[in-house]
Structures are given as C-alpha cells and as structure tokens.
Design an enzyme around this catalytic site. Sequence first.
Site, PDB file in Angstrom:
ATOM      1  N   ASN A 127       0.859  -1.185   0.000  1.00 54.00           N
ATOM      2  CA  ASN A 127       0.000   0.000   0.000  1.00 54.00           C
ATOM      3  C   ASN A 127       0.893   1.231   0.000  1.00 54.00           C
ATOM      4  O   ASN A 127       1.800   1.350   0.823  1.00 54.00           O
ATOM      5  CB  ASN A 127      -0.913   0.006   1.235  1.00 54.00           C
ATOM      6  CG  ASN A 127      -1.900   1.168   1.205  1.00 54.00           C
ATOM      7  OD1 ASN A 127      -1.500   2.331   1.262  1.00 54.00           O
ATOM      8  ND2 ASN A 127      -3.176   0.854   1.104  1.00 54.00           N
ATOM      9  N   SER A 177      -5.207  -0.459  -2.780  1.00 55.38           N
ATOM     10  CA  SER A 177      -5.724   0.890  -2.554  1.00 55.38           C
ATOM     11  C   SER A 177      -6.857   0.782  -1.541  1.00 55.38           C
ATOM     12  O   SER A 177      -7.774  -0.038  -1.723  1.00 55.38           O
ATOM     13  CB  SER A 177      -6.223   1.462  -3.878  1.00 55.38           C
ATOM     14  OG  SER A 177      -6.646   2.785  -3.695  1.00 55.38           O
ATOM     15  N   GLU A 178      -6.806   1.584  -0.474  1.00 56.50           N
ATOM     16  CA  GLU A 178      -7.716   1.327   0.654  1.00 56.50           C
ATOM     17  C   GLU A 178      -9.192   1.589   0.335  1.00 56.50           C
ATOM     18  O   GLU A 178     -10.057   1.201   1.095  1.00 56.50           O
ATOM     19  CB  GLU A 178      -7.284   2.074   1.919  1.00 56.50           C
ATOM     20  CG  GLU A 178      -7.121   3.579   1.800  1.00 56.50           C
ATOM     21  CD  GLU A 178      -5.668   3.980   1.573  1.00 56.50           C
ATOM     22  OE1 GLU A 178      -4.955   3.283   0.816  1.00 56.50           O
ATOM     23  OE2 GLU A 178      -5.251   5.015   2.132  1.00 56.50           O
ATOM     24  N   ASN A 179      -9.485   2.235  -0.800  1.00 61.98           N
ATOM     25  CA  ASN A 179     -10.894   2.378  -1.172  1.00 61.98           C
ATOM     26  C   ASN A 179     -11.461   1.107  -1.805  1.00 61.98           C
ATOM     27  O   ASN A 179     -12.616   1.101  -2.221  1.00 61.98           O
ATOM     28  CB  ASN A 179     -11.093   3.593  -2.088  1.00 61.98           C
ATOM     29  CG  ASN A 179     -10.201   3.571  -3.299  1.00 61.98           C
ATOM     30  OD1 ASN A 179      -9.030   3.192  -3.220  1.00 61.98           O
ATOM     31  ND2 ASN A 179     -10.734   3.964  -4.445  1.00 61.98           N
ATOM     32  N   SER A 214     -11.398  -4.077   2.878  1.00 63.81           N
ATOM     33  CA  SER A 214     -10.123  -3.445   2.570  1.00 63.81           C
ATOM     34  C   SER A 214      -9.310  -3.225   3.844  1.00 63.81           C
ATOM     35  O   SER A 214      -8.102  -3.476   3.884  1.00 63.81           O
ATOM     36  CB  SER A 214     -10.384  -2.113   1.866  1.00 63.81           C
ATOM     37  OG  SER A 214      -9.171  -1.525   1.492  1.00 63.81           O
TER      38      SER A 214
END
Lengths: 228, 214
Positions: free
Chosen positions: B24, B46-48, B88
């Site tokens: 990340n 990607s944290e979304n 996530s």
Amino acid sequence: MKKLVSVKDAIQLINDGDTLLVGGFGLSGSPLTIIDEIAASDKKDLTVVSNNLGEEGRGLGKLLVAGNLKGAKGSYFTTNRDAVKAWSKGELEIELIPQGTLAEAIRCGGAGIAGFYTKTAAGTKLAEGKEERIFDGEAYILEKAIKGDVALIKALKADTLGNLIYDKTARNFNPVMATAAKVVIAEVDEIVEAGSFAPEDVVTPHIYVDYIVMNRYIKKGGRYVESV
Amino acid sequence: MSQSERIKIAKRVAEELKEGEAVNLGVGIPTMIPDYLGDKKVFLQSENGLLGMGPTPADEDIDMDLISASKKPVTYEIGASLFDSSDSFKMIRGGHIDVAVLGALQVDETGEVANWAVPGETILGVGGAMDLVAGAKRMIIASTHVSKDGSPKLVSKLTFPSSGKRKADMIVTEHAVFKFREGKMYLVEILSDISIDQLKEITEANFEILEKVK
C-alpha cells in the site's frame, strides 16, 4: 418493481435530526440524486456518516451549503474547505474516525455487534476518552458500532427484487451501509429483471434494500454530469 | 526538494519491495515508486477497495469510479480484485498487507511516526493513515530529510500528534537510509555526498552508525 420510488417520496423517509449513512469515497459511489433532493428540501439537523463530506458544493458538500447538517462523522474532511470553515465557526460538529475504524463500526452496526477492540489509533489523540485494553501484550481501544436511521447508498444496478451490484471502486462503504440502517434507499443507474445477475455476482442481497431510486446523473468522459 | 531527489527516494524504496508482495502506497513520494520497480511485480492495494491497481489511464479511458485512495483515476492489473471498505481494512489491519510505504511529518528516534496532523492547525483528516501504521507487516517511511521550513523531521521526540504506537521499520530520505530496531535508530546507508557530521546537524534524532557506513 415494488421497491422503486421517486426521489421526492424517498426523502420523505428522512426525519429532521436523523443520522444518515451515506456511501461514497469522495463523489464516487455517492448517491448524488438523493443528495440533491435533500439539499433542495428543508430537512434539518441531520448528522451524516460518510468517509468525506463530498467536495465544496458537490455531493454531500451541497447539504452543508444548504444548511441541512448538524454534524458529520467520517475520516477525511480536509479536502472540503467549506467543512473546515463551518467547523471552525462552530456551525458543524465533526467526529473524526480512522477510515478502517469507520468501516468496521458500520459493519458491526449491521452485524449485531455492539462494539469492538481495535489497535488502530491506540495511544493517539483519537483514542482520548476511549477504553484501552491489552490483548497479548498489544494495546487496543474500544470502539462502538455505528448505526443509522436511514442509509443512502449508490449501486450500479438493482434487479427487480433489489439485489445490488456495484461499479468498480464505487463500491467502497455502500455494502456495509446497506446493512446498518433502519431504512435503506439505494440509488441505481439501471434496473434489470431478477435472475439477470448470477447469484455469485450479487454483492448486496435484496433483503437489505428497502427502496430504489433512479440516478439522474450520467457519466461523460468518465465524470459525473447531471442529465436533467 | 528537487524532482531528482524525490526520484532517488522512490528508487531506493523500490529496491526494498520484493516480488509478489502486497503493497500500500501513501500519498506523495510513495506514489512514484511503481515507475522504478523494473521487472519486479508487486500487488498494489488501494484502501478504497482495490487490489491489483495499475497505472494512470489515457485521458479517453478515465473513469471516476475506478480511482485510487488519492481519488485519482487508475486501471486494473491482471488478476485485480474489488472489495468493500470493511474488507479493505480487514486486509490492512489484519496484517495481510506486506508493506506500507508512507510519508511522514515527523519520525522519532524510536521509529514512532506522526503523519496525519500538524499542531495548531485544524485537524479534520486522518483517512487510513492510522490503520496502515497499526496493521501493515512492514512500514517504510519515504520522506524528505527536513520539512519545508528546514526544521528536522527526524526528531528525538515527536512534537506532532502520533499516528500510533507501532514503529516504522525503515526511513529513506534524499540523504540516508535508517533502520529502527528495538527502539533504536541506525544509519545503514548514505545516499548523497553529505558527511556524517553534516547529517547529524540536520538530524535531531540520535542514531547509531553501522560499521559498514563509517
């Protein structure tokens, strides 16, 4: 389709003072049509739980401009300067929550879990006033579940039962929010016959969804443009 | 800070990433790292809600529903997957991400990181910073050696709000690479023509020097 309502009727399900769970990461996956209708109404003292507060004058940012909001809970408000201004003038209550804690708190809210211990934010300013407990030598803090009166979510398509599928990274908080409110309203681009989705592909099963509203926004050049 | 110095930091961090790792990348210099991976394949998270994030698309292929955590348009790599925000952060907090490469406002000599808030300014954004600090298996800080006003970023004790108790494993700046072990900071590499005395002048944090660097 039984669950399909007009956006005007949909927002009648929202009462002054309600807590709204609103999907989206910025504007992506945000129910823009429903938000517009709230901004045009006299709904007041709403608390919005959402990762951001849209952008200045766009998405949830419109509710701030229109004066519908009492408070906001989310992880990142810095990109909406209106929110920063309203907060510093004391016109908007803000609760800042780490993004993963926000997602998990909503998941718990929908899953019948009252709270959870997380190591995120332990020992920081955001842990102030929260119970800390050591598990296996590591510090964790107690976070309470988050539930809403109404969830406003955005999906790509619904089938006629209300099963939902999402568009790419526009999924974000929407599936968990669909589980954590008394009333769930989903804004969609398209309604298809039940049976059109393979069961493997359904992300939100229909029992979570109470009402469906059609999205008035279309995408042009990959960006959102209002169509009417 | 020149672009060539930013590239130097990105390249050096790229060397730390291993084939097949889940990575990340935070905002700023970390987002430049994919350009310097060469043939090495890593899986960007990607944290979304995306694992297998690819580069920026051509203008005609931009879709604002396929974006990074910085809300910039991206693409899929082969084998990409999509998931919701709670899944996530299950990945991030649960220790399933091999490396987080993050920017920092300050890092202290034990490796504790401040990367979300400046004292005296309104604090209205934290995003996923604290979750990444708490949960990634390895944490590498990619940062300029000093802040824009010239004050040290590598400090003896944080004066900015901490992002969590979990310590960084390594920091790469335009001048040097430091590692953190058991609460101590070690200089492991010098990346510019700076002398050790000069490095000490711009580094408030106390550090030990590995024999090979001397």
